[in-house]
Structure formats: C-alpha cells, structure tokens
Write a protein that holds these residues in place. Structure first.
Motif, PDB file in Angstrom:
ATOM      1  N   ARG A 183      44.597  39.812  43.903  1.00 45.35           N
ATOM      2  CA  ARG A 183      44.693  41.153  44.476  1.00 45.35           C
ATOM      3  C   ARG A 183      44.547  41.097  45.998  1.00 45.35           C
ATOM      4  N   GLU A 184      45.296  41.929  46.683  1.00 44.41           N
ATOM      5  CA  GLU A 184      45.220  41.961  48.144  1.00 44.41           C
ATOM      6  C   GLU A 184      43.818  42.367  48.596  1.00 44.41           C
ATOM      7  N   ILE A 185      43.236  43.329  47.908  1.00 51.56           N
ATOM      8  CA  ILE A 185      41.843  43.717  48.141  1.00 51.56           C
ATOM      9  C   ILE A 185      41.099  43.505  46.834  1.00 51.56           C
ATOM     10  N   SER A 186      40.270  42.492  46.799  1.00 48.16           N
ATOM     11  CA  SER A 186      39.565  42.147  45.574  1.00 48.16           C
ATOM     12  C   SER A 186      38.159  42.732  45.613  1.00 48.16           C
ATOM     13  N   GLU A 187      37.809  43.481  44.609  1.00 47.24           N
ATOM     14  CA  GLU A 187      36.506  44.120  44.550  1.00 47.24           C
ATOM     15  C   GLU A 187      35.547  43.323  43.669  1.00 47.24           C
ATOM     16  N   LYS A 188      34.262  43.470  43.979  1.00 46.26           N
ATOM     17  CA  LYS A 188      33.232  42.831  43.165  1.00 46.26           C
ATOM     18  C   LYS A 188      33.279  43.353  41.740  1.00 46.26           C
ATOM     19  N   ARG A 189      33.157  42.437  40.792  1.00 50.70           N
ATOM     20  CA  ARG A 189      32.968  42.830  39.393  1.00 50.70           C
ATOM     21  C   ARG A 189      31.776  42.057  38.860  1.00 50.70           C
ATOM     22  N   MET A 190      30.820  42.743  38.250  1.00 52.29           N
ATOM     23  CA  MET A 190      29.657  42.055  37.726  1.00 52.29           C
ATOM     24  C   MET A 190      30.074  41.176  36.555  1.00 52.29           C
ATOM     25  N   PHE A 191      29.866  39.876  36.700  1.00 47.08           N
ATOM     26  CA  PHE A 191      30.224  38.934  35.644  1.00 47.08           C
ATOM     27  C   PHE A 191      29.069  38.766  34.669  1.00 47.08           C
ATOM     28  N   VAL A 192      27.861  38.567  35.201  1.00 46.25           N
ATOM     29  CA  VAL A 192      26.672  38.458  34.351  1.00 46.25           C
ATOM     30  C   VAL A 192      25.451  38.866  35.169  1.00 46.25           C
ATOM     31  N   ARG A 193      24.534  39.553  34.516  1.00 44.49           N
ATOM     32  CA  ARG A 193      23.267  39.907  35.147  1.00 44.49           C
ATOM     33  C   ARG A 193      22.147  39.145  34.441  1.00 44.49           C
ATOM     34  N   PHE A 194      21.307  38.481  35.208  1.00 45.49           N
ATOM     35  CA  PHE A 194      20.171  37.757  34.659  1.00 45.49           C
ATOM     36  C   PHE A 194      19.018  38.724  34.406  1.00 45.49           C
ATOM     37  N   GLY A 195      18.263  38.469  33.343  1.00 44.62           N
ATOM     38  CA  GLY A 195      17.055  39.227  33.071  1.00 44.62           C
ATOM     39  C   GLY A 195      15.862  38.662  33.825  1.00 44.62           C
ATOM     40  N   ASP A 196      14.755  39.384  33.805  1.00 47.29           N
ATOM     41  CA  ASP A 196      13.565  38.950  34.538  1.00 47.29           C
ATOM     42  C   ASP A 196      13.054  37.593  34.071  1.00 47.29           C
ATOM     43  N   ASP A 197      13.255  37.270  32.802  1.00 45.24           N
ATOM     44  CA  ASP A 197      12.761  36.002  32.261  1.00 45.24           C
ATOM     45  C   ASP A 197      13.733  34.841  32.447  1.00 45.24           C
ATOM     46  N   ASP A 198      14.902  35.119  33.012  1.00 42.12           N
ATOM     47  CA  ASP A 198      15.935  34.088  33.162  1.00 42.12           C
ATOM     48  C   ASP A 198      15.850  33.342  34.475  1.00 42.12           C
ATOM     49  N   GLY A 199      15.037  33.821  35.411  1.00 44.21           N
ATOM     50  CA  GLY A 199      15.082  33.285  36.757  1.00 44.21           C
ATOM     51  C   GLY A 199      16.209  33.954  37.530  1.00 44.21           C
ATOM     52  N   CYS A 200      16.651  33.323  38.596  1.00 41.19           N
ATOM     53  CA  CYS A 200      17.728  33.867  39.431  1.00 41.19           C
ATOM     54  C   CYS A 200      18.919  32.911  39.421  1.00 41.19           C
ATOM     55  N   PRO A 201      20.147  33.434  39.392  1.00 43.21           N
ATOM     56  CA  PRO A 201      21.320  32.558  39.445  1.00 43.21           C
ATOM     57  C   PRO A 201      21.434  31.905  40.815  1.00 43.21           C
TER      58      PRO A 201
END
Length: 293
Positions: A183-201
């Motif tokens: 896409r000429e203008i590519s927008e953010k799309r949430m692929f995965v959200r980590f939970g509080d117990d998962d740590g941070c990506p």
C-alpha cells in the motif's frame, strides 16, 4: 496472546558471554558467522555456528543494531548517534548518516534489512518517553526517510518471505504491529498483543513458512505465530530477558538467541548468554544492504 502453546524445543547455551544487554543477532550465511551486539557493553561480537572462533570489538558508542551488506568486508552498525559502516578486520568505523533532527536524548535501536536491500531502523528517547520513537528507512547513501507511525521503543523489524509485510514491536505497550508494504500509505495493524504475564515483545524473525518468531523480554521464551496471528508454540530459555533471535547454521534450522543480564545489567551465569535451538522449519537468510557499494 493467550497461553504459550506447545513447546517447540529447548535452547542450549553456546556462549556464556555475560552480556549486559545482548541484542541484534544476525547470521551471515556467506561467512558462516553469527554477529550480535551488547548495547550497554558498547561492543560487537562474532562467533561460528558452534559458538567457537569468538571475536569481540569495543565500540565508541552504544550499538542498537547491526546488518550485513553486499560487501563481505563491511557491516552496518546503528550506534547511538547514527548509522556507521564497520570493517571488522581493519577495525575501521565510518559515519554514514543520521536521521534528520535526531535529538541528543534519542538514540538508534533495533534494525533489519528488507528483501529489497533497504535498511530499516528505529529510534527512541533514552527514558522511553511515549510516542517519541520512530521508524526510518535507509535506501542508498544519505537517503533516510521516515516511516508512518510513532513508537515508544521500536523493536524488530522483520519481513515476510515475499517482502510484502513488515512486522515491528512496540515493546513497552506489548504490541507487535504489521504493515502491508504494497500500500502507498500503510497503516499500523495490531498483529498480536502480549498479556501481562507474557513479558514484552522484543526482537523478531520470520521463518520460510512465513511465521513470526518473537523474543519475550521478561518472559523467558521465543514464541512462534502464524501469518494470521495464531500462536503455534514456543522455545523455552532458562533465563528471563530474551532479546533477539536469528535463524542460521548450514541448514538455516538453528535459531540463535541473545539475552540480557540481571536487574543490575550485569550478566551473571547464563543471563546475558547466547543460546541456540534446533527448529523443524528453516529460516530466511539475513538481508544485505546495498547502500555500501
């Protein structure tokens, strides 16, 4: 993200490096070496597939990332103040470019080369001020352009096998985003959200089947997601702060993994070591920037 899925393998320690903040793993398939950096240790490191033939270089600033180039004698290093080229054998470091308007309290962070040879890298504020981070693209000498969207701490990025999708994590808010680069203008799309117990990506890698592998800072594992965001499993590590991963080895079926030291930043025991895990699926060769020729 719900649960951690089946265990895909166990990681073994190949270099008890004691890194304060190991990062930026990149496999050189032509040279048969893994490159990585210790950000807080201001150093660059290299080793062979088995963890031997180890070499290290001290750097004048904190390195956030590194990348291969088409010139086998040179690599790119993203230091605190900009992008530099480095010739390990000669020990020669040369400034290439800095993003326009890079502030004194900002520095370069993670980066990767896409299939077309463009070097993508992030910048962030040193105290992780929200929305002060950004993504940049280096496409030729001195040609740095900004990419849409703001970040706090951009990590990754990684690219689908066809180069059509780019993934990037914003670590403090625990989200991995994806972009359609067609896409000429590519927008953010949430692929995965980590939970509080998962740590941070943190660091990212893509395998030959198009699945995304994500390092869990504070989560002690690497997780694998299908291209539609479904959790497929994990590789467990015996240390908590997992920072980056890269496929390598002669068959590209070894996942190399960097980690960080303990709460005081110093590597103790296995924390801050480099690990390796065998995978059933092969990875993709690391991209090579064309800008240095």
């Amino acid at each position: 993200m719900t649960g951690r899925g089946p265990v895909l393998g166990q990681a073994r320690l190949v270099w008890a490096a004691g890194a304060r903040l190991g990062e930026g793993a990149v496999w050189d398939d032509r040279g048969g070496r893994l490159w990585w950096v210790d950000i807080k240790g201001c150093s660059l490191h290299g080793m062979d597939e088995a963890g031997g033939d180890r070499r290290s270089w001290q750097l004048p600033q904190e390195p956030g990332c590194l990348a291969l180039t088409e010139n086998p004698a040179r690599i790119i290093i993203g230091l605190r103040t900009g992008v530099f080229s480095f010739e390990p054998e000669a020990g020669q470091l040369e400034f290439v470019v800095a993003p326009k308007g890079l502030l004194a309290d900002h520095h370069l962070n993670d980066g990767k080369v896409d299939p077309s040879g463009r070097f993508w890298f992030g910048t962030m504020q040193v105290d992780q001020h929200p929305a002060e981070g950004a993504l940049h693209i280096l496409d030729g000498p001195g040609q740095v352009t900004g990419f849409a969207g703001t970040y706090t701490v951009p990590n990754g990025p990684a690219f689908s096998p066809d180069g059509h999708v780019m993934y990037c994590a914003d670590s403090p808010i625990r989200i991995v985003y994806s972009y359609d680069l067609r896409r000429e203008i590519s927008e953010k799309r949430m692929f995965v959200r980590f939970g509080d117990d998962d740590g941070c990506p943190d660091g990212l890698a893509v395998d030959a089947e198009g699945c995304l592998w994500v390092a869990h800072w504070g989560g002690g594992c690497i997780s694998r997601f299908s291209a539609d965001g479904q959790l497929r499993g994990r590789i467990e590590l015996p240390t908590e702060n997992v920072t980056s991963c890269a496929f390598g080895g002669v068959d590209m079926r070894t996942l190399f993994i960097t980690t960080a030291g303990g709460p005081d930043g110093a590597g103790t025991g296995i924390a801050g070591g480099v690990f390796a895990a065998r995978t059933e699926v092969a990875g993709l060769p690391s991209g090579r920037a064309r800008l240095m020729e």
